[in-house]
Structures are given as structure tokens and as C-alpha cells.
Design a protein around this motif. Structure first.
Motif, short mmCIF file in Angstrom:
data_model
loop_
_atom_site.label_atom_id
_atom_site.label_comp_id
_atom_site.label_asym_id
_atom_site.label_seq_id
_atom_site.Cartn_x
_atom_site.Cartn_y
_atom_site.Cartn_z
N VAL A 1 42.19 50.56 17.84
CA VAL A 1 40.96 50.31 18.60
C VAL A 1 40.29 49.01 18.18
N HIS A 2 40.48 48.59 16.93
CA HIS A 2 39.82 47.38 16.43
C HIS A 2 40.41 46.11 17.04
N ARG A 3 41.57 46.24 17.64
CA ARG A 3 42.17 45.12 18.35
C ARG A 3 42.09 45.34 19.87
N ALA A 4 42.24 46.58 20.29
CA ALA A 4 42.27 46.89 21.72
C ALA A 4 40.91 46.73 22.38
N LEU A 5 39.84 47.19 21.73
CA LEU A 5 38.53 47.14 22.38
C LEU A 5 38.00 45.72 22.51
N PRO A 6 38.18 44.84 21.51
CA PRO A 6 37.79 43.45 21.75
C PRO A 6 38.56 42.81 22.91
N LEU A 7 39.82 43.20 23.10
CA LEU A 7 40.58 42.68 24.23
C LEU A 7 40.00 43.19 25.54
N PHE A 8 39.61 44.46 25.57
CA PHE A 8 38.95 45.02 26.75
C PHE A 8 37.69 44.23 27.07
N ASP A 9 36.87 43.97 26.06
CA ASP A 9 35.66 43.16 26.25
C ASP A 9 36.00 41.77 26.80
N ARG A 10 37.03 41.19 26.24
CA ARG A 10 37.41 39.82 26.61
C ARG A 10 37.79 39.74 28.10
N ARG B 1 36.89 42.21 30.61
CA ARG B 1 35.94 42.77 31.57
C ARG B 1 34.54 42.16 31.50
N LEU B 2 34.12 41.70 30.33
CA LEU B 2 32.77 41.12 30.23
C LEU B 2 32.55 39.93 31.16
N PRO B 3 33.47 38.96 31.23
CA PRO B 3 33.24 37.81 32.13
C PRO B 3 33.17 38.23 33.60
N TYR B 4 33.89 39.28 33.95
CA TYR B 4 33.89 39.75 35.33
C TYR B 4 32.51 40.27 35.72
N TYR B 5 31.93 41.06 34.85
CA TYR B 5 30.60 41.59 35.14
C TYR B 5 29.53 40.51 35.02
N ALA B 6 29.73 39.57 34.12
CA ALA B 6 28.78 38.45 34.02
C ALA B 6 28.75 37.67 35.33
N ARG B 7 29.90 37.52 35.95
CA ARG B 7 29.96 36.81 37.23
C ARG B 7 29.21 37.58 38.31
N MET B 8 29.26 38.91 38.26
CA MET B 8 28.53 39.71 39.24
C MET B 8 27.02 39.53 39.09
N TYR B 9 26.54 39.58 37.86
CA TYR B 9 25.11 39.38 37.63
C TYR B 9 24.68 38.00 38.13
N ALA B 10 25.49 36.98 37.85
CA ALA B 10 25.15 35.62 38.28
C ALA B 10 25.16 35.52 39.79
N HIS B 11 26.10 36.19 40.44
CA HIS B 11 26.18 36.15 41.90
C HIS B 11 24.93 36.76 42.53
N LEU B 12 24.49 37.90 42.00
CA LEU B 12 23.30 38.56 42.54
C LEU B 12 22.05 37.70 42.35
N GLN B 13 21.96 37.04 41.22
CA GLN B 13 20.82 36.14 40.99
C GLN B 13 20.83 34.99 41.99
N GLY B 14 22.02 34.47 42.27
CA GLY B 14 22.15 33.40 43.25
C GLY B 14 21.78 33.84 44.65
N GLN B 15 22.19 35.05 45.02
CA GLN B 15 21.84 35.59 46.33
C GLN B 15 20.33 35.74 46.47
#
Length: 421
Positions: free
Chosen positions: A336-345, A347-361
Motif C-alpha cells: 500500500v505504501h507504493r500503490a496508494l501514492p500511485l493512485f494519488d498520482r 487520480r488527483l490531477p483528474y479531479y483538479a482539472r474538474m475543479y478548475a473547469h467548474l471555476q472557469g464555467q
């Protein structure tokens, strides 16, 4: 390439039996040396709501899960309209013409759930398990305490318990969701009669007011969905954080759409008393990590990105999360100490892009309203509300192929390791 180390049996507790939780359980059940349990608070596993969209991104992850061929019911929505709910003027129409293996559909939420359940191994789901708290017990993992007095222990807890996540509240105690001002009411009706009322109702469409809309869509098997939505200033109006899918009276729902076309109001009035379900929309800020407690807790689905269903594909996002989590664990042989940071790596940018898109809208709408002056008309406010295709490319969401995203991430990871050496 998969890391050639094994750390023995990994006990995973998935909290929540919605699409994200079930998909996570299916994906994890295919990983060697993983024991998975799904804890669902309901005594009977059933979806709350009405319809759900299955677009290309969702079909892609269902294919990877081996579930796609099991989902056979739905209405093809290759044409979607946006109309003025007061005048009936069609303002925008989206038509999908590109050839695809599986067309976008609108189906009943229960059909998706049934398809997923058919692929969950026996004995994985435990019902009537309402989580009250989780406790970090160090090297022994995490304790899950349930309302019925029972306690379970896991090495990894997956919070798939939605936007009102108990898991997130425990591991991110300072995180706060707030009422957005939007309330949604959903119901199903026999659709032939609805179409007889107005043939335009045969086409999936939003009928808009300046701060409200009514969504009409067939969902297959002779049924159709009404999703009526209205906004009220959250500084004045409040909502109960814990209420979700609660019954609400017809008169209250109807009072929000008195300016709409007579045929829309008529169809709304056909919903049987007690059949409307109310959903108060909450949202919260972007998280900097989706993992916590030294990689013993991870969030998937709405618990990880509290956006109140802003993109209409929350189930798809949640299933993508669960699939990626399982691949990361497989890749690192349950470390998990290697797998979960990869999961973050991934999925985090994907959701960050969603937040930015909504702010732009939001900024785009505000600018357009400002251009209209102090007293824009009803029709102008409706037009501003609808952002047409062409304003931004949304294929990164609705055409997302999570399998290719995974392959690209691993390729980049391996390339980086090669360069480091």
C-alpha cells in the motif's frame, strides 16, 4: 511490468455499496492475496434515485471490470436538447454521430447496480452495517465501528460512502461540505403517456429556467425519468447534510416550476404522492491527497471529490477510481505504501482539472451576465446559463479511457525509473 514482491494477505474494507464500492470490490477480487469486504448501511441493497447516464467513459471501465455485457437495458441518448422551459424555444442541441462500440444510454440506476452485483463474489457484501467511526490502531490497521455494535479490522479502508462520507470525516476531520443551494427532486413515470402530452419529451432534454431546470429522459422498459432542480440562495436557505433521497410532497416540488410550460407542469403533477425523492446538493473543496493514515485509508468516488454530480458521470468516476486502485495494488503486489501514492498520482490531477473547469464555467457565466446589464430578461438569463458545445472540449471526461490512462501512467513511471538509473 509488475513489482515482484508479495506482502501476504491484504484485508480491504470497502465502505459503501454503491457503484463505486461494488466496482472496487469486483476489481479487488481479481487481485491475488486480497480479502475484500463491502460494508453497506442499508438492510436491502438498492439504489436511491431514478436514472443514470452511461457514456463512453463509463462503458470503458465497465468493459475492464467485465460487467459491460451484463448491462443490457437503457435508452440511447445520442441526441440531447436544451430548451427554454417557459417558452419552449430550443436553444441548443447536442447530436452524437461518431461511431462507437456502445452508444451512450440513460438507464435506471437499479439496472447498473444489478449488473455490478452479478459480478461481486458471494460473501463479500455485508448489509445493515452503518459505519459510525473508524480508528487508526497503528500496525494492526484500522478498526471499523458499526451502529449495531460490531467491529471489523482491515489493513486498508476504502471510503466509497459518497459525498457525506463518514470515512472522509474521520481521516480528514477539518474537511467541510456546504449546501450549494441546489435541490434535486427525482421520480420515474410510464413514458408513453408523457410523450403523448408533448412529442418533444421523447428526446432527452433539459428544460431551463434561470435558476432551475426539468430534465426529461426515457430510461428503457417503458419508463422515463424526471429530475427537477432548483436553486435558492444558500445564505438564506439551509439543508440537512444527512438527508439524501427522502420523500417530499408534490405541492412543494410543483411550487418551484409555476412559470414553466403547461405541459411540463402537467407531467410533473402526474408523479404519485410519495414518489418524489429529494436530494440536497452539497460540495466541498479540492483535496490535496486522496490517501491518509499512512496509506491505510483511501477515498473513491464522491467522497474524494465533493462536486455534487456536476458532470453527471459520478458513478463512472467512482468505478474508474476503484479499478485504478486495484491495478496499483496488483502492480506493487499489495504494498500500500507504493500503490496508494500511485493512485494519488493518477487520480488527483483528474479531479483538479474538474475543479478548475467548474471555476472557469462560473467565471464565464458571471462575465456574460455582467454584459447584459443590471436587469437581464428571463430569456437572456436562460441563454447565459447554457454553455454550448464548442466552448470547451469535454472528451477528457466523457471520452476518458481509464485503461489507457493507466498504461500511460505506468509507461511514464517506468521511463522515469530508467532515467533515474
Amino acid at each position: 511490468m509488475t513489482i515482484e514482491t508479495s506482502l501476504g494477505l491484504l484485508r480491504v474494507a470497502v465502505v459503501g455499496g454503491g457503484p463505486g464500492g461494488l466496482a472496487t470490490a469486483i476489481a479487488l477480487s481479481n487481485i491475488p492475496n486480497v480479502e475484500v469486504k463491502v460494508y453497506e448501511q442499508a438492510s436491502l441493497l438498492r439504489e436511491v434515485g431514478a436514472g443514470i447516464s452511461i457514456g463512453q467513459n463509463t462503458w470503458n471501465v465497465l468493459e475492464l471490470l467485465g460487467v459491460a455485457d451484463t448491462l443490457t437495458s437503457g435508452h440511447v441518448t445520442d441526441v440531447v436538447g436544451n430548451l427554454n422551459g417557459k417558452t419552449g424555444e430550443e436553444i441548443h442541441r447536442q447530436v452524437k454521430t461518431a461511431p462507437v462500440k456502445r452508444p451512450q444510454i440513460r438507464t435506471q440506476r437499479t439496472k447498473l447496480q444489478s449488473a455490478l452485483l452479478a459480478h461481486v463474489p458471494p460473501g463479500v457484501i455485508e448489509l445493515s452495517k452503518k459505519l459510525t467511526r473508524i480508528v487508526d490502531i497503528g500496525n494492526d490497521g484500522v478498526e471499523l465501528h458499526f451502529k449495531d455494535g460490531t467491529v471489523a479490522t482491515a489493513d486498508l479502508v476504502v471510503g466509497a460512502d459518497g459525498i457525506r462520507s463518514v470515512v472522509r470525516d474521520a481521516a480528514w476531520p477539518d474537511y467541510e461540505i456546504k449546501f450549494t443551494g441546489t435541490t434535486i427532486w427525482r421520480a420515474l413515470l410510464p413514458w408513453d403517456d408523457v410523450v403523448k402530452q408533448d412529442p418533444r419529451f421523447a428526446t432527452t432534454a433539459w428544460w431551463h429556467g434561470p435558476t432551475s431546470h426539468v430534465w426529461f429522459s426515457p430510461v428503457g422498459e417503458g419508463l422515463g425519468e424526471i429530475a427537477a432542480r432548483s436553486w435558492q440562495d444558500p445564505a438564506v436557505h439551509s439543508a440537512d447534510k444527512v438527508s439524501w433521497g427522502v420523500p417530499v410532497g408534490n405541492a412543494y416540488v410543483e411550487s418551484h416550476f409555476e412559470e414553466y410550460l403547461p405541459q411540463i407542469r402537467e407531467v410533473i403533477s402526474w408523479v404519485k404522492e410519495g414518489d418524489w425523492r429529494e436530494f440536497a446538493a452539497f460540495a466541498g473543496p479540492e483535496l490535496s491527497k486522496l490517501t491518509a493514515w499512512d496509506d491505510k485509508v483511501v477515498l473513491v468516488g464522491d467522497s474524494s471529490h465533493a462536486l455534487s454530480g456536476a458532470f453527471g458521470s459520478g458513478a463512472g468516476f467512482a468505478m474508474e477510481d476503484g479499478w485504478v486502485l486495484a491495478q496499483a495494488l496488483r502492480h506493487y503486489r499489495n504494498d500500500v505504501h507504493r500503490a496508494l501514492p500511485l493512485f494519488d498520482r493518477i487520480r488527483l490531477p483528474y479531479y483538479a482539472r474538474m475543479y478548475a473547469h467548474l471555476q472557469g464555467q462560473a467565471a464565464q457565466r458571471a462575465a456574460k451576465l455582467a454584459e447584459l446589464g443590471e436587469s437581464p430578461s428571463y430569456d437572456d438569463r436562460v441563454r447565459v446559463k447554457i454553455i454550448k458545445d464548442g466552448g470547451s472540449d469535454m472528451s477528457w471526461i466523457y471520452g476518458n479511457h481509464i485503461g489507457r490512462v493507466w498504461e500511460d501512467a505506468i509507461s511514464a513511471l517506468e521511463q522515469g525509473q530508467t532515467e533515474d538509473t
